[in-house]
Write a protein that holds these residues in place. Structure first.
Motif, PDB file in Angstrom:
ATOM      1  N   GLY A  17     -34.186  70.741  30.241  1.00 16.58           N
ATOM      2  CA  GLY A  17     -35.126  71.841  30.454  1.00 16.58           C
ATOM      3  C   GLY A  17     -35.940  71.734  31.727  1.00 16.58           C
ATOM      4  N   PHE A  18     -36.150  70.504  32.197  1.00 15.32           N
ATOM      5  CA  PHE A  18     -37.007  70.288  33.376  1.00 15.32           C
ATOM      6  C   PHE A  18     -36.208  69.948  34.633  1.00 15.32           C
ATOM      7  N   THR A  19     -34.893  70.041  34.532  1.00  9.77           N
ATOM      8  CA  THR A  19     -34.038  69.726  35.681  1.00  9.77           C
ATOM      9  C   THR A  19     -33.259  70.989  36.059  1.00  9.77           C
ATOM     10  N   GLN A  50     -39.858  62.986  24.995  1.00 10.58           N
ATOM     11  CA  GLN A  50     -39.010  64.178  24.882  1.00 10.58           C
ATOM     12  C   GLN A  50     -39.886  65.351  24.447  1.00 10.58           C
ATOM     13  N   ASP A  51     -40.035  66.330  25.338  1.00 14.50           N
ATOM     14  CA  ASP A  51     -40.768  67.549  25.001  1.00 14.50           C
ATOM     15  C   ASP A  51     -39.961  68.278  23.920  1.00 14.50           C
ATOM     16  N   TRP A  52     -40.614  68.692  22.836  1.00  8.48           N
ATOM     17  CA  TRP A  52     -39.856  69.047  21.629  1.00  8.48           C
ATOM     18  C   TRP A  52     -40.622  70.118  20.858  1.00  8.48           C
ATOM     19  N   HIS A  53     -40.428  71.371  21.299  1.00  5.33           N
ATOM     20  CA  HIS A  53     -41.255  72.464  20.783  1.00  5.33           C
ATOM     21  C   HIS A  53     -40.545  73.296  19.714  1.00  5.33           C
ATOM     22  N   PRO A  54     -41.316  73.755  18.708  1.00  8.70           N
ATOM     23  CA  PRO A  54     -40.792  74.824  17.847  1.00  8.70           C
ATOM     24  C   PRO A  54     -40.741  76.135  18.643  1.00  8.70           C
ATOM     25  N   VAL A  85     -40.183  79.789  27.866  1.00 11.52           N
ATOM     26  CA  VAL A  85     -39.664  79.084  26.682  1.00 11.52           C
ATOM     27  C   VAL A  85     -38.823  77.904  27.177  1.00 11.52           C
ATOM     28  N   HIS A  86     -39.138  76.694  26.689  1.00 10.14           N
ATOM     29  CA  HIS A  86     -38.412  75.512  27.172  1.00 10.14           C
ATOM     30  C   HIS A  86     -38.358  74.445  26.084  1.00 10.14           C
ATOM     31  N   CYS A  87     -37.345  73.612  26.152  1.00  7.50           N
ATOM     32  CA  CYS A  87     -37.224  72.431  25.295  1.00  7.50           C
ATOM     33  C   CYS A  87     -37.486  72.757  23.813  1.00  7.50           C
ATOM     34  N   ILE A 117     -50.592  73.338  19.380  1.00  6.10           N
ATOM     35  CA  ILE A 117     -51.144  72.401  20.362  1.00  6.10           C
ATOM     36  C   ILE A 117     -50.038  72.003  21.334  1.00  6.10           C
ATOM     37  N   ASP A 118     -50.344  72.081  22.643  1.00  5.83           N
ATOM     38  CA  ASP A 118     -49.379  71.546  23.598  1.00  5.83           C
ATOM     39  C   ASP A 118     -49.603  70.041  23.717  1.00  5.83           C
ATOM     40  N   SER A 119     -48.685  69.344  24.328  1.00  3.15           N
ATOM     41  CA  SER A 119     -48.840  67.894  24.479  1.00  3.15           C
ATOM     42  C   SER A 119     -48.154  67.450  25.752  1.00  3.15           C
TER      43      SER A 119
HETATM   44 ZN    ZN Z   1     -43.502  71.746  26.971  1.00  2.00          ZN
END
Ligand code: ZN
Length: 208
Positions: A17-19, A50-54, A85-87, A117-119
């Motif tokens: 997602g970040f590359t 690892q960024d890991w979002h719902p 929207v990512h990860c 909450i973001d992290s």
């Molecule tokens: Zn994120």
């Protein structure tokens, strides 16, 4: 030089997602991966984040009517940048980049999984109250020094480094093994904040 047992390398968010090709691609971020792979061989202890979002995560612009990516909103814990929207959990975008090759990594910290909450930080979520548990893990293993690499210098790397320092670890960022988003001067600001927070800026050549 092999790093001592009380040191850990924290590899932040080296994910699709970040590359380049990802949903929140950071230009050139894939170029730091070979250096990170090599660097990891000098550390007995390696942690990956690892960024890991719902899909309904609060940091996604798409979840706020009328808002666009890279605008900001105010949340109960402060200003939040809205991202594309990512990860999203379980998607290819959230997987580690295929070139990342650190089979010896001992722990994967997933972050940003609370919808509200973001992290950015590997230690504390963006409300500065909700712990990821990483500090306890490192303390129980008698780790005192953290070395941080990855993506993005001015967000997840910086917040991780500042929290590490605040939580009593000797905190280093290996600058040439990170890549920045640099949104409206955020990179320069992040380095100022990190310096003020006691984070040491070093280079790959200081380790190898
Ligand atoms: Zn994120």
């Amino acid at each position: 030089m092999f790093q001592s047992e009380d040191s850990v390398l924290i590899v932040v968010d080296v994910q699709n997602g970040f590359t380049p090709g990802g949903q929140l691609a950071v230009a050139g971020a894939d170029q730091i991966i070979p250096s990170i792979n090599l660097l990891a061989q000098y550390f007995e202890n390696v942690v990956l984040t690892q960024d890991w979002h719902p899909a309904d995560h609060v940091s996604f612009a798409a979840n706020h009517a009328g808002k666009k990516a890279f605008e900001t909103i105010q949340l109960s814990y402060g200003t939040q940048v809205l991202w594309p929207v990512h990860c999203v959990q379980g998607t290819q975008d959230a997987e580690f980049h295929p070139a990342l090759d650190i089979p010896r990594a001992q722990l994967i910290i997933r972050k940003g999984f609370h919808p509200d909450i973001d992290s950015y930080s590997a230690f504390m979520e963006a409300d500065h109250q909700t712990s990821t548990g990483l500090a306890g893990y490192l303390r129980e293993r008698n780790i005192k020094k953290v070395y941080i690499v990855g993506i993005a210098t001015d967000f997840c790397v910086a917040w991780t480094a500042m929290d590490a320092s605040r939580l009593g670890f000797e905190s280093h960022v290996i600058a040439d093994a990170t890549k920045a988003i640099d949104l409206d001067g955020s990179l320069q600001q992040a380095w100022q904040d990190m310096q003020a927070g006691g984070v040491k800026r070093i280079l790959l050549e200081d380790i190898g």
